[in-house]
Design a protein around this motif. Structure first.
Motif, PDB file in Angstrom:
ATOM      1  N   ALA A   1       0.850  -1.193   0.000  1.00 49.30           N
ATOM      2  CA  ALA A   1       0.000   0.000   0.000  1.00 49.30           C
ATOM      3  C   ALA A   1       0.883   1.238   0.000  1.00 49.30           C
ATOM      4  O   ALA A   1       2.062   1.165   0.370  1.00 49.30           O
ATOM      5  N   PRO A   2       0.325   2.391  -0.373  1.00 46.48           N
ATOM      6  CA  PRO A   2       1.104   3.625  -0.321  1.00 46.48           C
ATOM      7  C   PRO A   2       1.571   3.905   1.111  1.00 46.48           C
ATOM      8  O   PRO A   2       0.834   3.707   2.077  1.00 46.48           O
ATOM      9  N   GLU A   3       2.798   4.368   1.229  1.00 48.17           N
ATOM     10  CA  GLU A   3       3.407   4.587   2.534  1.00 48.17           C
ATOM     11  C   GLU A   3       2.657   5.603   3.387  1.00 48.17           C
ATOM     12  O   GLU A   3       2.697   5.539   4.613  1.00 48.17           O
ATOM     13  N   ASP A   4       1.950   6.522   2.758  1.00 50.87           N
ATOM     14  CA  ASP A   4       1.214   7.531   3.524  1.00 50.87           C
ATOM     15  C   ASP A   4      -0.244   7.149   3.770  1.00 50.87           C
ATOM     16  O   ASP A   4      -1.043   7.977   4.195  1.00 50.87           O
ATOM     17  N   ARG A   5      -0.578   5.856   3.556  1.00 50.89           N
ATOM     18  CA  ARG A   5      -1.955   5.404   3.779  1.00 50.89           C
ATOM     19  C   ARG A   5      -1.998   4.013   4.425  1.00 50.89           C
ATOM     20  O   ARG A   5      -2.872   3.208   4.119  1.00 50.89           O
ATOM     21  N   LEU A   6      -1.101   3.750   5.329  1.00 50.86           N
ATOM     22  CA  LEU A   6      -0.997   2.402   5.884  1.00 50.86           C
ATOM     23  C   LEU A   6      -2.101   2.067   6.880  1.00 50.86           C
ATOM     24  O   LEU A   6      -2.499   0.902   6.990  1.00 50.86           O
ATOM     25  N   TYR A   7      -2.607   3.057   7.618  1.00 55.95           N
ATOM     26  CA  TYR A   7      -3.760   2.769   8.480  1.00 55.95           C
ATOM     27  C   TYR A   7      -4.974   2.421   7.621  1.00 55.95           C
ATOM     28  O   TYR A   7      -5.723   1.503   7.921  1.00 55.95           O
ATOM     29  N   ALA A   8      -5.145   3.152   6.525  1.00 55.60           N
ATOM     30  CA  ALA A   8      -6.243   2.841   5.609  1.00 55.60           C
ATOM     31  C   ALA A   8      -6.066   1.441   5.029  1.00 55.60           C
ATOM     32  O   ALA A   8      -7.041   0.715   4.839  1.00 55.60           O
ATOM     33  N   ALA A   9      -4.829   1.052   4.777  1.00 57.45           N
ATOM     34  CA  ALA A   9      -4.566  -0.284   4.241  1.00 57.45           C
ATOM     35  C   ALA A   9      -5.005  -1.369   5.222  1.00 57.45           C
ATOM     36  O   ALA A   9      -5.553  -2.392   4.816  1.00 57.45           O
ATOM     37  N   THR A  10      -4.793  -1.144   6.519  1.00 55.46           N
ATOM     38  CA  THR A  10      -5.260  -2.135   7.498  1.00 55.46           C
ATOM     39  C   THR A  10      -6.779  -2.236   7.454  1.00 55.46           C
ATOM     40  O   THR A  10      -7.341  -3.324   7.561  1.00 55.46           O
ATOM     41  N   GLU A  11      -7.448  -1.120   7.271  1.00 52.94           N
ATOM     42  CA  GLU A  11      -8.912  -1.114   7.172  1.00 52.94           C
ATOM     43  C   GLU A  11      -9.387  -1.841   5.917  1.00 52.94           C
ATOM     44  O   GLU A  11     -10.402  -2.535   5.936  1.00 52.94           O
ATOM     45  N   VAL A  12      -8.652  -1.665   4.816  1.00 50.01           N
ATOM     46  CA  VAL A  12      -8.997  -2.358   3.575  1.00 50.01           C
ATOM     47  C   VAL A  12      -8.903  -3.870   3.776  1.00 50.01           C
ATOM     48  O   VAL A  12      -9.806  -4.618   3.372  1.00 50.01           O
ATOM     49  N   LEU A  13      -7.820  -4.328   4.402  1.00 57.72           N
ATOM     50  CA  LEU A  13      -7.665  -5.765   4.626  1.00 57.72           C
ATOM     51  C   LEU A  13      -8.780  -6.306   5.508  1.00 57.72           C
ATOM     52  O   LEU A  13      -9.336  -7.378   5.237  1.00 57.72           O
ATOM     53  N   GLU A  14      -9.111  -5.584   6.571  1.00 55.51           N
ATOM     54  CA  GLU A  14     -10.175  -6.042   7.464  1.00 55.51           C
ATOM     55  C   GLU A  14     -11.522  -6.095   6.743  1.00 55.51           C
ATOM     56  O   GLU A  14     -12.268  -7.069   6.878  1.00 55.51           O
ATOM     57  N   ALA A  15     -11.831  -5.054   5.969  1.00 55.18           N
ATOM     58  CA  ALA A  15     -13.106  -5.037   5.235  1.00 55.18           C
ATOM     59  C   ALA A  15     -13.161  -6.175   4.215  1.00 55.18           C
ATOM     60  O   ALA A  15     -14.199  -6.833   4.056  1.00 55.18           O
ATOM     61  N   ALA A  16     -12.049  -6.427   3.540  1.00 52.89           N
ATOM     62  CA  ALA A  16     -12.011  -7.502   2.548  1.00 52.89           C
ATOM     63  C   ALA A  16     -12.167  -8.869   3.221  1.00 52.89           C
ATOM     64  O   ALA A  16     -12.860  -9.753   2.698  1.00 52.89           O
TER      65      ALA A  16
END
Length: 183
Positions: free
Chosen positions: A70-85
């Motif tokens: 994921a983009p380095e400046d959006r890693l918290y959002a990336a954790t949310e994406v994984l959880e939602a998926a």
């Protein structure tokens, strides 16, 4: 879901930043969900404008570690994406509803720090250690380092690189004598 975390630097799954989701389940359950999970992560990432997302799965007894770049400046959002998926992968033929997609877009937009990311990339090109996290943008180390709170990094043209750089580092490991050696 057992754990969810950001991967801010090099890690055992690769060199790119991303997020990790650890899940539990038997082999049959995991096998059924992992393909749907991968597809959902790629779909959600594309909708967020993240290109070339790589998904890695490391299976172990009783579960798996699911990793996505994921983009380095959006890693918290990336954790949310994984959880939602992962949650959506439990629904046969289901996906992530529009309200959840909008929540993820908003979350990713709020976390975005393009100037901080540009500054970190420029520092690395100069061989200067740098990172971006929830505390802001850090370029250089020690007295040769500079830090800016989130969203306050200067534009590249406004930064004087004079005096910014690395400092000598040593790593001391072992069972005995670390404190004495470092002193």
């Amino acid at each position: 879901m057992l754990d969810s975390k950001r991967l801010i630097g090099r890690h055992c799954f690769g060199d790119a930043p991303g997020a990790l989701l650890e899940v539990a389940g038997d082999d049959e359950t995991l096998t059924a969900r992992i393909d749907r999970f991968r597809s959902l992560v790629v779909d959600l990432s594309a909708q967020l404008g993240w290109s070339e997302v790589a998904v890695t799965v490391a299976r172990h007894d009783g579960g798996a570690m699911l990793v996505a770049t994921a983009p380095e400046d959006r890693l918290y959002a990336a954790t949310e994406v994984l959880e939602a998926a992962w949650i959506a992968s439990a629904r046969e033929g289901g996906g992530v509803d529009e309200a959840e997609r909008e929540r993820l877009r908003t979350f990713a937009d709020e976390e975005c720090d393009p100037r901080g990311l540009a500054l970190v990339q420029a520092a690395r090109e100069r061989g200067i250690p740098a990172h971006l996290d929830e505390s802001g943008t850090q370029v250089g180390l020690g007295r040769r380092g500079r830090h800016w709170p989130p969203g306050e990094a200067p534009a590249l043209d406004d930064l004087n690189w004079e005096g910014i750089g690395a400092i000598p580092l040593a790593i001391v490991t072992g069972t005995n004598g670390k404190t004495t050696t470092t002193r």
